[in-house]
Write an enzyme that holds these catalytic residues in place. Structure first.
Site, short mmCIF file in Angstrom:
data_model
loop_
_atom_site.label_atom_id
_atom_site.label_comp_id
_atom_site.label_asym_id
_atom_site.label_seq_id
_atom_site.Cartn_x
_atom_site.Cartn_y
_atom_site.Cartn_z
N PRO A 104 82.90 47.28 10.73
CA PRO A 104 82.04 46.38 11.17
C PRO A 104 81.09 45.76 10.47
CG PRO A 104 81.72 49.05 11.45
CD PRO A 104 82.42 49.19 10.82
N SER A 107 76.36 47.01 7.57
CA SER A 107 76.65 48.71 7.95
C SER A 107 77.75 49.88 6.68
CB SER A 107 77.86 49.56 9.03
OG SER A 107 78.90 48.48 8.64
N GLY A 108 76.37 48.68 5.99
CA GLY A 108 76.44 49.47 3.97
C GLY A 108 78.63 49.30 3.56
N LEU A 109 79.12 48.81 4.43
CA LEU A 109 81.11 49.31 4.13
C LEU A 109 81.86 47.97 3.36
CD1 LEU A 109 82.11 51.04 7.60
CD2 LEU A 109 81.39 51.86 5.48
N GLY A 110 80.64 46.94 2.71
CA GLY A 110 81.14 45.96 2.18
C GLY A 110 82.20 44.91 2.78
N SER A 112 80.69 42.01 3.90
CA SER A 112 80.52 40.67 3.91
C SER A 112 81.49 39.94 2.80
CB SER A 112 78.84 40.16 3.54
OG SER A 112 78.34 40.99 2.78
N ALA A 113 81.81 41.16 1.38
CA ALA A 113 82.82 40.82 0.71
C ALA A 113 83.79 40.73 0.18
CB ALA A 113 82.63 41.93 -0.80
N ALA A 114 84.47 41.80 1.90
CA ALA A 114 85.71 41.87 2.27
C ALA A 114 86.33 40.19 2.98
CB ALA A 114 86.02 42.77 2.84
N ASP A 155 80.15 45.20 -4.82
CA ASP A 155 81.25 45.26 -3.74
C ASP A 155 82.21 44.03 -3.56
OD1 ASP A 155 79.04 46.69 -2.22
OD2 ASP A 155 78.70 44.99 -0.75
O1 PMV Z 1 75.20 47.22 2.30
P1 PMV Z 1 76.45 46.80 0.76
O2 PMV Z 1 77.16 47.32 1.70
O3 PMV Z 1 75.75 45.09 1.01
O4 PMV Z 1 76.06 47.52 0.11
C1 PMV Z 1 75.02 47.07 -0.79
C2 PMV Z 1 74.65 48.10 -2.37
C3 PMV Z 1 73.69 47.84 -3.47
O5 PMV Z 1 73.77 49.01 -4.46
C4 PMV Z 1 72.03 48.08 -2.28
C5 PMV Z 1 73.38 46.55 -3.68
C6 PMV Z 1 74.20 45.71 -4.47
O6 PMV Z 1 74.66 44.67 -4.97
O7 PMV Z 1 75.29 46.58 -5.89
#
Ligand code: PMV
Length: 319
Positions: A104, A107-110, A112-114, A155
């Protein structure tokens, strides 16, 4: 010279998602973080089309739009595509970008970078640019800067290279290296159901630190110590200590103000069902929680699903 046949579809190209085991937010201020890749989290390909604009289709997220339309909240395709097409000297039209994510977004699983890495690889495959991984990573960092303002670069690095990585941002750039780990790390990933927006949460921490530098630097110091202990525990495969360190890291993330009621609910349910460790992963204020299952994986999953939380298992460091 570019010899690619641009009327032919490009091949599907993959990128990793990621979970941050230790050190999110603190990594933005130079603390070493530990993260693991989630394989084939997003796939992308380019299909030539008569449309003079670029259409973007992400069926798994219910998204279909043309570049130039208002994209949904949190999806910054317009500036991201403009940047990539300019960098790669590709005309802005006449193709569709198809994305097939397994994770998803927000949700903190990267995700957007993927999305950035798989899109760059898809453009490279279609135009036969043969971009090397380090160039892919640099371009994806550019995309992350557009999306998040001041990203640590973790990320995009994980999205490009995957694996288990130690990652540190320094004033002269980033250093990262594969982590030595004795055993793969089984985790449950649970979704809090609330979307987390990285740029906003990172900015909030930056502003709070500007108001109370001593407090925030103390928190980052604690997280640095946790990361260092975690590296030692991972080297000997001490899963019990890793679980305890996840709890300690979560306590520091609460002090940073990046947890929220939904995350705390998931963590409380998981701990009650027997989880020895749990913490948010990524920027927080929503998004995902990672849970060390100990011997209670089935009970934890059943408890979370009964309470309405989506969850799945991953194993970091599995070949
Ligand atoms: O929420 P995500 O998956 O984009 O992770 C961000 C991680 C942070 O440490 C909060 C920001 C960063 O640029 O490392």
């Amino acid at each position: 010279m570019n010899t690619a046949d641009e009327r032919k579809p490009g091949s599907w190209q993959c990128a990793f998602g990621k979970v941050i085991l230790f050190g999110e937010h603190a990594v933005v201020y130079g603390v070493e973080a530990i993260a693991g890749g989630i394989a084939a989290a997003v796939r992308a390909r380019i299909v030539p089309a008569d449309n003079p604009r670029i259409s973007v289709s992400i069926p798994a997220w219910g998204l279909h739009f043309n570049k130039g339309d208002d994209a949904p909240e949190g999806v910054l395709f317009e500036p991201l595509l403009d940047y990539l097409l300019a960098e790669l000297a590709i005309p802005a039209g006449g193709f569709s970008l198809e994305l097939a994510p397994e994770i998803p977004h927000a949700s903190g699983l990267g995700a957007s970078a993927a999305v950035a890495v798989s899109t760059i690889r898809a453009l490279s495959a279609w135009r036969e640019l043969n971009l090397d991984p380090s160039t892919v990573n640099q371009l994806a960092f550019g995309c992350e800067k557009i999306a998040h303002g001041s990203p640590s670069g973790l990320d995009n690095t994980l999205a490009t290279f995957g694996g288990m990585q130690r990652y540190r941002r320094t004033s002269s750039g980033a250093t990262f290296a594969p982590l030595n780990y004795a055993t793969p790390i089984p985790l449950i990933v649970a979704l809090s159901g609330k979307k987390g927006f990285t740029a906003a949460t990172v900015k909030r921490v930056t502003e709070a630190r500007a108001r109370q530098p001593a407090l925030y630097d103390d928190i980052f110091g604690e997280i640095a110590a946790i990361s260092a202990k975690a590296i030692a525990a991972l080297e000997v495969g001490d899963l019990e200590t890793i679980a305890q360190l996840m709890n300690l890291n979560q306590a520091q993330l609460q002090r940073l103000g990046v947890s929220c009621a939904e995350i705390e609910d998931v963590i409380a349910l998981a701990r009650r069902a027997g989880a020895p460790g749990a913490k948010l992963t990524g920027s927080g204020d929503g998004g995902a929680v990672i849970i060390a299952p100990g011997d209670h994986q089935s009970a934890i999953i059943a408890t979370l699903r009964t309470a309405g939380y989506d969850c799945f298992t991953i194993t970091l460091g599995q070949p």
